[in-house]
Design a protein around this motif. Structure first.
Motif, mmCIF file in Angstrom:
data_model
loop_
_atom_site.group_PDB
_atom_site.id
_atom_site.type_symbol
_atom_site.label_atom_id
_atom_site.label_comp_id
_atom_site.label_asym_id
_atom_site.label_seq_id
_atom_site.Cartn_x
_atom_site.Cartn_y
_atom_site.Cartn_z
ATOM 1 N N ASN A 192 0.831 -1.207 0.000
ATOM 2 C CA ASN A 192 0.000 0.000 0.000
ATOM 3 C C ASN A 192 0.861 1.250 0.000
ATOM 4 O O ASN A 192 0.548 2.225 -0.680
ATOM 5 C CB ASN A 192 -0.944 0.003 1.205
ATOM 6 C CG ASN A 192 -2.089 -0.966 1.023
ATOM 7 O OD1 ASN A 192 -2.353 -1.415 -0.090
ATOM 8 N ND2 ASN A 192 -2.758 -1.315 2.106
ATOM 9 N N ARG A 193 1.939 1.254 0.773
ATOM 10 C CA ARG A 193 2.824 2.412 0.825
ATOM 11 C C ARG A 193 3.504 2.628 -0.530
ATOM 12 O O ARG A 193 3.601 3.749 -1.012
ATOM 13 C CB ARG A 193 3.865 2.219 1.927
ATOM 14 C CG ARG A 193 4.534 3.518 2.305
ATOM 15 C CD ARG A 193 5.432 3.419 3.509
ATOM 16 N NE ARG A 193 4.878 2.527 4.528
ATOM 17 C CZ ARG A 193 5.609 1.788 5.330
ATOM 18 N NH1 ARG A 193 6.913 1.814 5.258
ATOM 19 N NH2 ARG A 193 5.051 1.004 6.232
ATOM 20 N N ALA A 194 3.951 1.559 -1.161
ATOM 21 C CA ALA A 194 4.587 1.670 -2.471
ATOM 22 C C ALA A 194 3.585 2.168 -3.511
ATOM 23 O O ALA A 194 3.912 3.020 -4.337
ATOM 24 C CB ALA A 194 5.164 0.322 -2.888
ATOM 25 N N THR A 195 2.364 1.672 -3.449
ATOM 26 C CA THR A 195 1.323 2.117 -4.377
ATOM 27 C C THR A 195 1.000 3.592 -4.153
ATOM 28 O O THR A 195 0.844 4.351 -5.114
ATOM 29 C CB THR A 195 0.052 1.258 -4.198
ATOM 30 O OG1 THR A 195 0.386 -0.104 -4.432
ATOM 31 C CG2 THR A 195 -1.043 1.694 -5.149
ATOM 32 N N ALA A 196 0.925 4.001 -2.899
ATOM 33 C CA ALA A 196 0.641 5.407 -2.589
ATOM 34 C C ALA A 196 1.753 6.309 -3.111
ATOM 35 O O ALA A 196 1.475 7.381 -3.674
ATOM 36 C CB ALA A 196 0.467 5.588 -1.084
ATOM 37 N N GLU A 228 1.336 9.127 -5.948
ATOM 38 C CA GLU A 228 1.751 10.505 -5.650
ATOM 39 C C GLU A 228 2.708 11.024 -6.720
ATOM 40 O O GLU A 228 2.578 12.163 -7.178
ATOM 41 C CB GLU A 228 2.413 10.546 -4.275
ATOM 42 C CG GLU A 228 2.756 11.944 -3.813
ATOM 43 C CD GLU A 228 3.372 11.926 -2.423
ATOM 44 O OE1 GLU A 228 4.357 12.681 -2.230
ATOM 45 O OE2 GLU A 228 2.887 11.184 -1.553
ATOM 46 N N ARG A 229 3.665 10.192 -7.129
ATOM 47 C CA ARG A 229 4.594 10.601 -8.198
ATOM 48 C C ARG A 229 3.847 10.840 -9.503
ATOM 49 O O ARG A 229 4.133 11.799 -10.223
ATOM 50 C CB ARG A 229 5.682 9.538 -8.400
ATOM 51 C CG ARG A 229 6.759 9.538 -7.347
ATOM 52 C CD ARG A 229 7.952 8.663 -7.741
ATOM 53 N NE ARG A 229 7.591 7.296 -8.075
ATOM 54 C CZ ARG A 229 7.530 6.283 -7.215
ATOM 55 N NH1 ARG A 229 7.824 6.482 -5.943
ATOM 56 N NH2 ARG A 229 7.206 5.072 -7.618
ATOM 57 N N GLU A 230 2.896 9.991 -9.817
ATOM 58 C CA GLU A 230 2.103 10.138 -11.041
ATOM 59 C C GLU A 230 1.270 11.422 -11.004
ATOM 60 O O GLU A 230 1.190 12.151 -11.987
ATOM 61 C CB GLU A 230 1.196 8.919 -11.233
ATOM 62 C CG GLU A 230 0.376 8.942 -12.497
ATOM 63 C CD GLU A 230 1.188 8.899 -13.767
ATOM 64 O OE1 GLU A 230 0.677 9.397 -14.787
ATOM 65 O OE2 GLU A 230 2.333 8.404 -13.761
ATOM 66 N N ALA A 231 0.673 11.714 -9.865
ATOM 67 C CA ALA A 231 -0.109 12.947 -9.729
ATOM 68 C C ALA A 231 0.794 14.167 -9.867
ATOM 69 O O ALA A 231 0.409 15.152 -10.516
ATOM 70 C CB ALA A 231 -0.827 12.971 -8.377
ATOM 71 N N GLN A 232 1.977 14.124 -9.293
ATOM 72 C CA GLN A 232 2.935 15.229 -9.409
ATOM 73 C C GLN A 232 3.349 15.421 -10.874
ATOM 74 O O GLN A 232 3.427 16.535 -11.359
ATOM 75 C CB GLN A 232 4.174 14.967 -8.539
ATOM 76 C CG GLN A 232 5.239 16.025 -8.625
ATOM 77 C CD GLN A 232 4.796 17.367 -8.094
ATOM 78 O OE1 GLN A 232 3.931 17.452 -7.234
ATOM 79 N NE2 GLN A 232 5.378 18.420 -8.606
#
Length: 186
Positions: free
Chosen positions: A31-35, A39-43
């Motif tokens: 879950n942390r890796a997916t988050a 987050e990187r994709e949204a940035q």
């Protein structure tokens, strides 16, 4: 000595607990890796949207400045019966260039903002010069007949500011070392 079934039960229970904890830990890591990935994709999407907004603002500013130059050039060719309308359009276009330069300045502070403001100032100057050197003709009753620009417009300042803006905007769009993008060597 402890009963063998009790020891077996304790070992089985301990094994189940350890298995459950490791499964929860794996889920938490996933879950942390997916988050982080999301987050990187949204940035990246935000950065792409900002880049598109800047490019659009740059194009609109350049287009607006070139449109103003064309309006002035056409108005200066000969007398016009609708010179009052042409002057109003020139003044409105100079104001639009100022608005577009402000948008560029907000999206791209620093050198680009300064050069955009200089371009707006040159646009205002060109419109002002044309207005000052236009003679309007009226009949004896005060009815507007037409107008004519008496002195050739000075395009040098706005053309220089357009060139300056193009130079700075192109440099700003090039990838820089450390951006993670390949840098083209000229």
């Amino acid at each position: 000595m402890a009963d063998a079934s009790l020891v077996t039960t304790i070992i089985s229970a301990a094994g189940a607990i350890v298995g459950a904890l490791s499964a929860l830990g794996g889920v938490a890591l996933t879950n942390r890796a997916t988050a982080r990935k999301e987050e990187r994709e949204a940035q990246r999407r935000r950065e792409e949207q900002q880049a598109q907004a800047r490019e659009q603002a740059y194009g609109e500013l350049l287009g607006g400045a070139l449109k103003l130059r064309l309006q002035v050039e056409v108005a200066a060719h000969h007398p016009w019966e609708d010179m009052n309308v042409r002057l109003a359009a020139i003044e409105a276009q100079a104001a639009a260039v100022g608005d577009l330069a402000s948008r560029v300045a907000v999206l791209s502070p620093g050198d680009i903002a300064r050069v955009a403001r200089d371009l707006a100032t040159a646009a205002y100057g060109l419109a002002s010069q044309v207005t000052q050197h236009t003679r309007m003709h009226y009949d004896e009753g005060g009815q507007f007949l037409g107008g004519q620009i008496l002195e050739p417009p000075l395009f040098g300042p706005i053309e220089q500011r357009i060139d300056d803006f193009c130079d700075v905007a192109v440099d700003a769009g090039r990838p820089q070392e450390g951006d993670g993008l390949p840098v083209r060597k000229s």
